[in-house]
Enzyme design. Structure first.
Site, PDB file in Angstrom:
ATOM      1  CG  LEU A   1       0.143  93.529  99.538  1.00  0.00           C
ATOM      2  CD1 LEU A   1      -0.373  94.179  98.263  1.00  0.00           C
ATOM      3  CD2 LEU A   1      -0.944  93.551 100.599  1.00  0.00           C
ATOM      4  CG  HIS A   2       3.935  87.459 100.629  1.00  0.00           C
ATOM      5  ND1 HIS A   2       4.223  86.805  99.467  1.00  0.00           N
ATOM      6  CD2 HIS A   2       4.813  88.482 100.712  1.00  0.00           C
ATOM      7  CE1 HIS A   2       5.247  87.391  98.874  1.00  0.00           C
ATOM      8  NE2 HIS A   2       5.620  88.418  99.612  1.00  0.00           N
ATOM      9  CB  ALA A   3      -0.490  84.181 103.144  1.00  0.00           C
TER      10      ALA A   3
END
Length: 87
Positions: free
Chosen positions: A14-16
Site C-alpha cells: 500500500l504505497h503511493a
C-alpha cells in the site's frame, strides 16, 4: 465494530498509487475506518497515516470498521486489497 485480518498480495503493498485508491475507497463511507499493523493504528482515510505504516507485500494488516455502513465498507476494502490491487 468489525475487524478483519488480511494479507497484502500485490507486489508494491500500500504505497503511493495503491494507497491513494485505498484512501479514496475508504473516504466513500461514513463509518470510522482504521488500519492496524503490529501495535499501530491509523485512520484508513488518511494517506499519510496509511503510508506511515510501510505496508509491503506479504504483510498482514487488520482493518477496523465502526459505523452505519461498516459491513459494506469492510467488504469494499477487502475486495479492493484482494482483487483490484492485484498485479
Amino acid at each position: 465494530m468489525i475487524t478483519r485480518d488480511i494479507t497484502i498480495k500485490n507486489s508494491v503493498g500500500l504505497h503511493a498509487r495503491p494507497a491513494t485508491f485505498f484512501i479514496q475507497k475508504a473516504n466513500s463511507f461514513k463509518s470510522a475506518l482504521s488500519v492496524e499493523r503490529e501495535d499501530r493504528r491509523v485512520n484508513a482515510k488518511s494517506l499519510l497515516g496509511v503510508l506511515s505504516l510501510g505496508i509491503v507485500k506479504g504483510m498482514e494488516i487488520t482493518l477496523v470498521a465502526d459505523g452505519p455502513d461498516e459491513e459494506e465498507a469492510m467488504e469494499a476494502l477487502v475486495n479492493l486489497i484482494d482483487k483490484e490491487l492485484e498485479d
